[in-house]
Design a protein around this motif. Structure first.
Motif, PDB file in Angstrom:
ATOM      1  N   LEU A 115     -14.267 -22.961  19.152  1.00 48.66           N
ATOM      2  CA  LEU A 115     -13.997 -24.306  18.660  1.00 48.66           C
ATOM      3  C   LEU A 115     -13.748 -24.275  17.160  1.00 48.66           C
ATOM      4  O   LEU A 115     -14.546 -23.727  16.405  1.00 48.66           O
ATOM      5  CB  LEU A 115     -15.185 -25.223  18.971  1.00 48.66           C
ATOM      6  CG  LEU A 115     -15.663 -25.251  20.430  1.00 48.66           C
ATOM      7  CD1 LEU A 115     -16.907 -26.136  20.563  1.00 48.66           C
ATOM      8  CD2 LEU A 115     -14.559 -25.732  21.361  1.00 48.66           C
ATOM      9  N   ILE A 116     -12.650 -24.880  16.733  1.00 46.55           N
ATOM     10  CA  ILE A 116     -12.332 -24.996  15.307  1.00 46.55           C
ATOM     11  C   ILE A 116     -12.355 -26.475  14.982  1.00 46.55           C
ATOM     12  O   ILE A 116     -11.478 -27.245  15.396  1.00 46.55           O
ATOM     13  CB  ILE A 116     -10.960 -24.365  14.994  1.00 46.55           C
ATOM     14  CG1 ILE A 116     -10.975 -22.884  15.405  1.00 46.55           C
ATOM     15  CG2 ILE A 116     -10.629 -24.505  13.512  1.00 46.55           C
ATOM     16  CD1 ILE A 116      -9.665 -22.159  15.189  1.00 46.55           C
ATOM     17  N   ARG A 117     -13.383 -26.896  14.243  1.00 40.23           N
ATOM     18  CA  ARG A 117     -13.697 -28.320  14.103  1.00 40.23           C
ATOM     19  C   ARG A 117     -13.057 -28.948  12.862  1.00 40.23           C
ATOM     20  O   ARG A 117     -13.025 -28.352  11.789  1.00 40.23           O
ATOM     21  CB  ARG A 117     -15.218 -28.516  14.040  1.00 40.23           C
ATOM     22  CG  ARG A 117     -15.941 -28.084  15.301  1.00 40.23           C
ATOM     23  CD  ARG A 117     -17.433 -28.359  15.201  1.00 40.23           C
ATOM     24  NE  ARG A 117     -18.121 -27.893  16.398  1.00 40.23           N
ATOM     25  CZ  ARG A 117     -18.241 -28.601  17.518  1.00 40.23           C
ATOM     26  NH1 ARG A 117     -17.725 -29.826  17.560  1.00 40.23           N
ATOM     27  NH2 ARG A 117     -18.870 -28.118  18.572  1.00 40.23           N
ATOM     28  N   GLN A 118     -12.621 -30.173  13.066  1.00 39.25           N
ATOM     29  CA  GLN A 118     -12.135 -31.000  11.971  1.00 39.25           C
ATOM     30  C   GLN A 118     -13.328 -31.457  11.130  1.00 39.25           C
ATOM     31  O   GLN A 118     -14.340 -31.898  11.660  1.00 39.25           O
ATOM     32  CB  GLN A 118     -11.398 -32.197  12.574  1.00 39.25           C
ATOM     33  CG  GLN A 118     -10.708 -33.110  11.607  1.00 39.25           C
ATOM     34  CD  GLN A 118     -10.116 -34.312  12.328  1.00 39.25           C
ATOM     35  OE1 GLN A 118     -10.828 -35.004  13.057  1.00 39.25           O
ATOM     36  NE2 GLN A 118      -8.827 -34.557  12.132  1.00 39.25           N
ATOM     37  N   ALA A 119     -13.211 -31.367   9.816  1.00 40.13           N
ATOM     38  CA  ALA A 119     -14.316 -31.752   8.936  1.00 40.13           C
ATOM     39  C   ALA A 119     -14.384 -33.262   8.730  1.00 40.13           C
ATOM     40  O   ALA A 119     -15.467 -33.827   8.595  1.00 40.13           O
ATOM     41  CB  ALA A 119     -14.187 -31.050   7.594  1.00 40.13           C
ATOM     42  N   ALA A 120     -13.225 -33.914   8.698  1.00 38.18           N
ATOM     43  CA  ALA A 120     -13.177 -35.365   8.460  1.00 38.18           C
ATOM     44  C   ALA A 120     -12.099 -35.973   9.338  1.00 38.18           C
ATOM     45  O   ALA A 120     -11.042 -35.368   9.547  1.00 38.18           O
ATOM     46  CB  ALA A 120     -12.893 -35.659   6.991  1.00 38.18           C
ATOM     47  N   ARG A 121     -12.376 -37.175   9.816  1.00 39.68           N
ATOM     48  CA  ARG A 121     -11.414 -37.853  10.679  1.00 39.68           C
ATOM     49  C   ARG A 121     -10.056 -37.973   9.996  1.00 39.68           C
ATOM     50  O   ARG A 121      -9.953 -38.377   8.844  1.00 39.68           O
ATOM     51  CB  ARG A 121     -11.924 -39.254  11.043  1.00 39.68           C
ATOM     52  CG  ARG A 121     -13.041 -39.270  12.054  1.00 39.68           C
ATOM     53  CD  ARG A 121     -13.648 -40.664  12.166  1.00 39.68           C
ATOM     54  NE  ARG A 121     -12.667 -41.680  12.543  1.00 39.68           N
ATOM     55  CZ  ARG A 121     -12.890 -42.982  12.472  1.00 39.68           C
ATOM     56  NH1 ARG A 121     -14.051 -43.425  12.008  1.00 39.68           N
ATOM     57  NH2 ARG A 121     -11.966 -43.836  12.851  1.00 39.68           N
ATOM     58  N   GLY A 122      -9.019 -37.589  10.744  1.00 38.08           N
ATOM     59  CA  GLY A 122      -7.658 -37.758  10.255  1.00 38.08           C
ATOM     60  C   GLY A 122      -7.119 -36.590   9.453  1.00 38.08           C
ATOM     61  O   GLY A 122      -5.912 -36.524   9.191  1.00 38.08           O
ATOM     62  N   ASP A 123      -7.963 -35.665   9.044  1.00 41.15           N
ATOM     63  CA  ASP A 123      -7.520 -34.543   8.205  1.00 41.15           C
ATOM     64  C   ASP A 123      -7.591 -33.249   9.026  1.00 41.15           C
ATOM     65  O   ASP A 123      -8.674 -32.697   9.255  1.00 41.15           O
ATOM     66  CB  ASP A 123      -8.398 -34.437   6.961  1.00 41.15           C
ATOM     67  CG  ASP A 123      -7.932 -33.318   6.033  1.00 41.15           C
ATOM     68  OD1 ASP A 123      -6.903 -32.681   6.330  1.00 41.15           O
ATOM     69  OD2 ASP A 123      -8.608 -33.081   5.008  1.00 41.15           O
ATOM     70  N   TRP A 124      -6.415 -32.765   9.436  1.00 37.13           N
ATOM     71  CA  TRP A 124      -6.345 -31.555  10.251  1.00 37.13           C
ATOM     72  C   TRP A 124      -5.945 -30.322   9.441  1.00 37.13           C
ATOM     73  O   TRP A 124      -5.819 -29.225  10.007  1.00 37.13           O
ATOM     74  CB  TRP A 124      -5.334 -31.749  11.375  1.00 37.13           C
ATOM     75  CG  TRP A 124      -5.783 -32.694  12.447  1.00 37.13           C
ATOM     76  CD1 TRP A 124      -5.461 -34.001  12.584  1.00 37.13           C
ATOM     77  CD2 TRP A 124      -6.645 -32.380  13.551  1.00 37.13           C
ATOM     78  NE1 TRP A 124      -6.063 -34.541  13.700  1.00 37.13           N
ATOM     79  CE2 TRP A 124      -6.802 -33.563  14.313  1.00 37.13           C
ATOM     80  CE3 TRP A 124      -7.312 -31.224  13.973  1.00 37.13           C
ATOM     81  CZ2 TRP A 124      -7.572 -33.620  15.464  1.00 37.13           C
ATOM     82  CZ3 TRP A 124      -8.082 -31.274  15.123  1.00 37.13           C
ATOM     83  CH2 TRP A 124      -8.209 -32.460  15.850  1.00 37.13           C
ATOM     84  N   SER A 125      -5.700 -30.487   8.163  1.00 34.83           N
ATOM     85  CA  SER A 125      -5.123 -29.383   7.378  1.00 34.83           C
ATOM     86  C   SER A 125      -5.980 -28.126   7.443  1.00 34.83           C
ATOM     87  O   SER A 125      -5.462 -27.009   7.614  1.00 34.83           O
ATOM     88  CB  SER A 125      -4.908 -29.822   5.928  1.00 34.83           C
ATOM     89  OG  SER A 125      -6.126 -30.281   5.349  1.00 34.83           O
ATOM     90  N   GLU A 126      -7.298 -28.272   7.288  1.00 35.02           N
ATOM     91  CA  GLU A 126      -8.171 -27.098   7.323  1.00 35.02           C
ATOM     92  C   GLU A 126      -8.174 -26.453   8.704  1.00 35.02           C
ATOM     93  O   GLU A 126      -8.210 -25.216   8.819  1.00 35.02           O
ATOM     94  CB  GLU A 126      -9.592 -27.496   6.923  1.00 35.02           C
ATOM     95  CG  GLU A 126     -10.546 -26.310   6.865  1.00 35.02           C
ATOM     96  CD  GLU A 126     -11.966 -26.710   6.511  1.00 35.02           C
ATOM     97  OE1 GLU A 126     -12.854 -25.844   6.615  1.00 35.02           O
ATOM     98  OE2 GLU A 126     -12.194 -27.877   6.139  1.00 35.02           O
ATOM     99  N   VAL A 127      -8.130 -27.267   9.748  1.00 36.79           N
ATOM    100  CA  VAL A 127      -8.089 -26.724  11.110  1.00 36.79           C
ATOM    101  C   VAL A 127      -6.844 -25.880  11.292  1.00 36.79           C
ATOM    102  O   VAL A 127      -6.901 -24.745  11.804  1.00 36.79           O
ATOM    103  CB  VAL A 127      -8.131 -27.865  12.141  1.00 36.79           C
ATOM    104  CG1 VAL A 127      -7.885 -27.322  13.555  1.00 36.79           C
ATOM    105  CG2 VAL A 127      -9.472 -28.587  12.086  1.00 36.79           C
ATOM    106  N   PHE A 128      -5.682 -26.405  10.882  1.00 37.07           N
ATOM    107  CA  PHE A 128      -4.437 -25.657  11.045  1.00 37.07           C
ATOM    108  C   PHE A 128      -4.481 -24.351  10.258  1.00 37.07           C
ATOM    109  O   PHE A 128      -4.008 -23.306  10.725  1.00 37.07           O
ATOM    110  CB  PHE A 128      -3.251 -26.502  10.586  1.00 37.07           C
ATOM    111  CG  PHE A 128      -3.065 -27.785  11.353  1.00 37.07           C
ATOM    112  CD1 PHE A 128      -3.506 -27.896  12.666  1.00 37.07           C
ATOM    113  CD2 PHE A 128      -2.447 -28.872  10.766  1.00 37.07           C
ATOM    114  CE1 PHE A 128      -3.334 -29.075  13.369  1.00 37.07           C
ATOM    115  CE2 PHE A 128      -2.269 -30.055  11.462  1.00 37.07           C
ATOM    116  CZ  PHE A 128      -2.715 -30.159  12.770  1.00 37.07           C
ATOM    117  N   ALA A 129      -5.049 -24.406   9.060  1.00 35.48           N
ATOM    118  CA  ALA A 129      -5.130 -23.189   8.237  1.00 35.48           C
ATOM    119  C   ALA A 129      -6.018 -22.144   8.898  1.00 35.48           C
ATOM    120  O   ALA A 129      -5.697 -20.942   8.894  1.00 35.48           O
ATOM    121  CB  ALA A 129      -5.662 -23.547   6.845  1.00 35.48           C
TER     122      ALA A 129
END
Length: 572
Positions: A546-560
């Motif tokens: 699982l690669i979790r989103q840190a904040a709602r609406g912000d996927w940039s870190e997940v994609f990276a």
């Protein structure tokens, strides 16, 4: 020429006018006294008879109300108010055909009568004629735009039809016209939740909770639900705890709380709460399966029927417990979705698998004899997954068709050299948090551009436009074979042929995990309970990360992180 007695205009009696004013002020007792005085002097006064019938109906004296209203219409057949009151009486008595007759007469005498059109909507709704009900309510508000109740009832019917975008407009207008209508406000908040407008929902429910006594639990349950959707799980659990303190057997509070408890992996307690779904009408569709419920009895020498429930992903997840059942019971009969039947039969050769549509009264029951016990599939983990340690470290428990796997490997090879990465970017529906679980394919470019990889669509539904947009804007082509998605046997075989899958939260995660294939899941900040609240592991499937989103609406870190993982794992 003499006038038609049915159309004579009657001068209003001052006492009846006074009685109506008293009733409007809530003094039904004094209003009845005035009506009684008028009827004592003039037993056939139609206005007094009509108002007397209305008062009798308000007081629950149905037979008396019907008598007085009938007498009013004997004297004045054109008395629209009497027809309306009688229609209401008939509707409440479930005499819906009679109600329609009275309303037809009321509208014959007064086609522009908004109250009659509103009551027509009520009767149509009671008959289950929901589209006709909406049209009647719409006609009522056209005649009387300020009729708040017509807006609110129309919105409620739209809500029942899951036409949430339509419902929100009319409910907002109804709430604006009558802010004191608590049911209307509650329905509006519910629609906001369904439209994933959670901040608006929270405002509505917080206000309702402040305005109502604690005995009114509906807004509090909805408030807890809205809080959970925004990730405020601790606050949500406290709301449910308060509800249960006031009403210990509130099934919905137990069921909603189950999601929180399971999400933090308190499985023993969570599965106990999870059983309450069987008592929640909006969740559990009752079925006629007439065998003794399994409650943990010894299964040696016994036959256990496991019935299907929920979606494909849940059925795959619950099937992870089958090996424990098979090792204990003489025979296991498993109902599942038709799309999973052949895959399950190959994977669990000791189980009799029956594909179905989860009918209320399954025809296949005639073919299974008389099993000793019956268990809904969602109850299985309660017996076999009470602790984190109870989840087996398996390499997959589903088995794809080897011939299909070989064919898909050939088709993948024809694309050029791998690695081959499966891809799913949309999940859920409007009612299952689609916006949390869905992405634009173009958004995924940070990892789609990792060199040396070939991506293959595992996306269900029409995605041709998404694929074309990606190709046009980036030059990247994602292979898509609709036949691989239409047949779950083909989907499973393609997943096995792939090297890895990257996906949002959807059934393809469960399929890959159950096949033992590596998966990277892009998890939203507020996930479903199946994905837990922290960590990279998914207890059900050791091969899933699982690669979790840190904040709602912000996927940039997940994609990276996905790009980094793919780059390291498949470095040339």
């Amino acid at each position: 020429m003499s006038a038609n007695p049915g159309t004579i205009e009657r001068a209003p009696d001052p006492q009846i006018g006074q009685a109506r004013s008293l009733l409007a002020d809530g003094d039904a007792t004094r209003a009845w006294q005035l009506v009684h005085e008028v009827l004592s002097a003039r037993p056939d006064d139609p206005d007094a008879l009509c108002l007397g019938g209305k008062l009798a109906l308000l007081g629950g004296r149905v037979e008396r109300a019907q008598e007085l209203l009938g007498r009013a219409l004997d004297v004045a057949p054109d008395n629209v108010e009497a027809h309306l009151e009688l229609a209401t009486l008939y509707r409440r008595s479930r005499r819906l055909e009679d109600a329609l007759d009275e309303l037809s007469l009321a509208l014959h005498y007064d086609p522009e009568n908004a109250a009659a059109l509103f009551e027509m909507g009520n009767v149509r709704s009671a008959r289950g004629e929901l589209e006709a009900a909406i049209e009647a309510y719409r006609s009522a508000v056209e005649k009387d735009p300020a009729m708040a109740q017509a807006h609110l009832e129309m919105g409620y019917v739209m809500l029942k039809l899951r036409r949430y975008a339509d419902a929100v407009e009319v409910l907002e207008r109804g709430a604006e016209l009558d802010p004191s209508n608590l049911s209307g406000q509650n329905n509006l908040g519910y629609v906001y939740v369904r439209l994933e407008q959670y901040d608006r929902a929270l405002d509505v429910f917080a206000r309702l909770c402040a305005q109502t006594p604690y005995s009114r639990l509906g807004p509090r349950l909805n408030y807890g639900n809205a809080l959970s959707h925004t990730g405020r799980l601790g606050e949500s659990e406290r709301v449910y705890a308060d509800v249960l303190q006031h009403e210990p057997n509130n099934f919905t509070a137990h069921w909603n709380r189950a999601h929180h408890v399971l999400a933090r992996h308190a499985f023993a307690e969570g599965w106990q709460e999870y059983r309450y779904r069987l008592q929640v009408d909006d969740v559990w569709h009752r079925r006629l399966i007439p065998f003794a419920p399994y409650k943990g009895e010894a299964l040696e020498g016994k036959t256990l029927l496991i019935s299907a429930e929920q979606g494909l992903g849940d059925q795959i997840m619950f099937a992870s417990c089958l090996h424990e059942v098979v090792s204990r019971a003489r025979q296991v009969i498993l109902e599942c979705d038709q799309r999973l039947a052949s895959l399950f039969q190959r994977s669990f050769p000791g189980v009799r698998v029956i594909g179905s549509r989860q009918e209320m009264q399954p025809l296949w029951l005639r073919e299974v004899g008389h099993p000793d016990y019956h268990l809904p599939a969602g109850n299985l983990p309660g017996f076999f997954r009470s602790r984190l340690e109870d989840f087996p470290r398996h390499d997959g428990y589903l088995v794809a068709d080897p011939e299909r796997v070989a064919r898909w490997k050939e088709r993948l090879a024809a694309l050029g050299p791998g690695p081959y990465i499966g891809l799913s970017w949309r999940g859920g529906t409007r009612g299952t948090r689609r916006s949390f679980r869905s992405l634009s394919l173009v958004d995924l470019l940070p990892f789609l551009r990792v060199p040396g990889l070939r991506f293959v669509s595992l996306q269900y539904g029409d995605c041709a436009e998404d694929l074309e947009t990606l190709r046009r804007e980036s030059g990247i082509e994602v292979a898509h074979w609709p036949e691989a998605i239409a047949d779950y046997e083909e989907t499973a075989a393609l997943c096995v042929a792939l090297d890895m899958t990257v996906s949002v939260c959807t059934a393809v995660i469960h399929l890959n995990g159950a096949l033992g294939k590596p998966v990277r899941v892009m998890v939203p900040a507020v996930p479903e309970w199946r994905y837990g609240v922290s960590g990279e592991a998914m207890p059900w499937y050791p091969s899933v990360r699982l690669i979790r989103q840190a904040a709602r609406g912000d996927w940039s870190e997940v994609f990276a992180r996905v790009a980094d993982d793919l780059g390291r794992r498949f470095a040339a």
